[in-house]
Design a protein around this motif. Sequence first.
Motif, PDB file in Angstrom:
ATOM      1  N   LEU A  19       0.991  -0.808   0.133  1.00  0.00           N
ATOM      2  CA  LEU A  19      -0.009   0.329  -0.030  1.00  0.00           C
ATOM      3  C   LEU A  19       0.303   1.394  -0.238  1.00  0.00           C
ATOM      4  O   LEU A  19       0.284   2.173  -0.325  1.00  0.00           O
ATOM      5  N   GLU A  20       1.860   1.519   0.731  1.00  0.00           N
ATOM      6  CA  GLU A  20       2.889   2.522   1.178  1.00  0.00           C
ATOM      7  C   GLU A  20       3.417   2.746  -0.135  1.00  0.00           C
ATOM      8  O   GLU A  20       3.788   3.351  -1.347  1.00  0.00           O
ATOM      9  N   GLU A  21       3.841   1.155  -1.230  1.00  0.00           N
ATOM     10  CA  GLU A  21       4.005   1.919  -2.422  1.00  0.00           C
ATOM     11  C   GLU A  21       3.466   2.464  -3.603  1.00  0.00           C
ATOM     12  O   GLU A  21       4.153   3.132  -4.342  1.00  0.00           O
ATOM     13  N   ARG A  22       2.467   1.639  -2.950  1.00  0.00           N
ATOM     14  CA  ARG A  22       1.273   2.546  -4.012  1.00  0.00           C
ATOM     15  C   ARG A  22       0.487   4.048  -4.123  1.00  0.00           C
ATOM     16  O   ARG A  22       1.472   5.023  -4.597  1.00  0.00           O
ATOM     17  N   LEU A  23       0.773   4.243  -2.723  1.00  0.00           N
ATOM     18  CA  LEU A  23       0.610   5.973  -2.601  1.00  0.00           C
ATOM     19  C   LEU A  23       1.669   6.469  -2.899  1.00  0.00           C
ATOM     20  O   LEU A  23       1.727   7.762  -2.867  1.00  0.00           O
TER      21      LEU A  23
END
Length: 189
Positions: A62-66
């Motif tokens: 999720l952090e990578e996508r964000l």
Amino acid sequence: MARPLSDAKRTAILEAAAQAVAAQGIGASTAQIARAAKVAEGTVFTYFETKDALLNALFVRLEERLALAVGARFPADAEVRDQLHHVWNALLVWGATHPVDRMALRQLKVSERITDCTRAHCAGLFGTTLHTLEASLARYVDPERLGFYLGRVLITLLETTLEAMAAQPAQRDALAQAGFDLYWKGIQR
């Protein structure tokens, strides 16, 4: 010889975990996650050694996508207000487009099950974008409060703005701008 692991199954497990965590918090069971992913519960542990490993992998995903959403076309050479406005808009678009991911990430950010190592890795994902923004904001924000303003205040105001936009879709653009204006005025010395 063991069969190679399937990227499709791993993805299905992570997507099911995001939905479960968004709806029920980190207390969602691996059995529920497995059912939603249409795999056996043992399969979850084939891909992720423990539930904590699954939660940490989900946090990273999720952090990578964000980070990709925020970093895309970041105006590093622009004025600080424009840089911050870019980040604001990117976060709003990401949050509105990916509500399940947003809710899951919100749960995971406050979880003690996410390791310090995972958090440090994810902080690095925002690298240049975050450093540029922090350096630009140094003229406007007390350095001791910068983390608070970029963390808690920004996220809280974003969540409030997203909720208002969902409740009043016809006012989406006006609410997005009003939220940003409030944030910008609030962080200035």
